[in-house]
Design a protein around this motif. Sequence first.
Motif, short mmCIF file in Angstrom:
data_model
loop_
_atom_site.label_atom_id
_atom_site.label_comp_id
_atom_site.label_asym_id
_atom_site.label_seq_id
_atom_site.Cartn_x
_atom_site.Cartn_y
_atom_site.Cartn_z
N THR A 195 0.84 -1.20 0.00
CA THR A 195 0.00 0.00 0.00
C THR A 195 0.88 1.25 0.00
O THR A 195 1.98 1.24 0.56
N TYR A 196 0.39 2.31 -0.60
CA TYR A 196 1.16 3.55 -0.71
C TYR A 196 1.50 4.12 0.67
O TYR A 196 2.67 4.39 0.97
N THR A 197 0.48 4.29 1.52
CA THR A 197 0.73 4.87 2.84
C THR A 197 1.55 3.92 3.70
O THR A 197 2.42 4.36 4.47
N GLY A 198 1.31 2.62 3.56
CA GLY A 198 2.07 1.65 4.33
C GLY A 198 3.54 1.64 3.96
O GLY A 198 4.41 1.51 4.84
N ILE A 199 3.85 1.75 2.68
CA ILE A 199 5.24 1.79 2.24
C ILE A 199 5.93 3.05 2.78
O ILE A 199 7.06 3.02 3.25
N MET A 258 -4.47 4.43 10.18
CA MET A 258 -4.46 2.98 10.00
C MET A 258 -5.70 2.54 9.22
O MET A 258 -5.63 1.61 8.40
N GLY A 259 -6.81 3.22 9.45
CA GLY A 259 -8.01 2.92 8.65
C GLY A 259 -7.78 3.18 7.18
O GLY A 259 -8.23 2.41 6.32
N ARG A 260 -7.07 4.24 6.88
CA ARG A 260 -6.73 4.53 5.48
C ARG A 260 -5.85 3.44 4.89
O ARG A 260 -6.04 3.00 3.75
N MET A 261 -4.87 2.98 5.68
CA MET A 261 -4.00 1.90 5.21
C MET A 261 -4.80 0.63 4.93
O MET A 261 -4.56 -0.08 3.95
N GLN A 262 -5.77 0.33 5.80
CA GLN A 262 -6.60 -0.86 5.60
C GLN A 262 -7.41 -0.74 4.31
O GLN A 262 -7.55 -1.71 3.55
N ASN A 263 -7.94 0.45 4.04
CA ASN A 263 -8.69 0.66 2.80
C ASN A 263 -7.78 0.52 1.58
O ASN A 263 -8.18 -0.07 0.56
N GLU A 264 -6.56 1.05 1.70
CA GLU A 264 -5.60 0.90 0.60
C GLU A 264 -5.23 -0.57 0.39
O GLU A 264 -5.03 -1.00 -0.76
#
Length: 251
Positions: free
Chosen positions: A119-123, A220-226
């Motif tokens: 994921t973009y935010t996770g990376i 973290m919610g955004r990361m899960q969606n990504e």
Amino acid sequence: MKVILAGLSKTGTKTMCAALSILGYDVYDWMENFYYLGDNWAKQFREGFRVQDMKRMYKNVNAVTDAPCDVYWEEIFEAFPDAKVILTERDEKGWIKSFQSQMDELNNNFNFRLIRTITYTGIKAQFHMSRVARHVGVARTWPFSDFVLYHDETLIRFKRKHEQRVKQVVPESQLLIYRVKDGWKPLCDFLGIEVPSIPFPHKNKGGTVLDQYRKENPVMGRMQNELRLSIRCLFVVFALLVFQLFRSFVV
């Protein structure tokens, strides 16, 4: 900036973040520092720490907790010399054990491994963690490999030196030496705030920070969606590859 939490990670920083939020402070914890200020921190690590940058980064923030602010509390305090500083302490054996539990969770949680890989935010978070790691008692690793703690005695020396420095630098009138088990009263007395009627919070028991973030933190919610979107995209790509392979055999 009104409050700087100078206590190291695993000394109750998540609990303090929750407590300060209940008391009305706008708190930047680890996730907020990454999401909103990650690029600024990367610049500081590359080019050196400047007072004017710290003033700009935190001009609208009431309080900071956890990494990297715990290690670089002095640079923030230099920019905001009127801020109050809280040093959370914990017994060394329990601190090491909790720190290791935290690293095990980050390394072994399959969901989080996927997030920080596809994921973009996770990376971005993974590269931020890798930059911060070598400054907060964790061996710097290749971005997608495991986080490894330094030797126990090295960590303990780091903790002792850190706490001694806080006590030497911060004026006594601006410093609170605190353990989260002490509850509301000494904290509220120090901050000049009335004790709330609700129980004192206790967060991240046993080092389960990812569960807490999933439930409470919008980043973290955004990361899960990504992650869900990334998995769908990978499935579509895989399906197209299979379809093309099937067509080549048919033809």
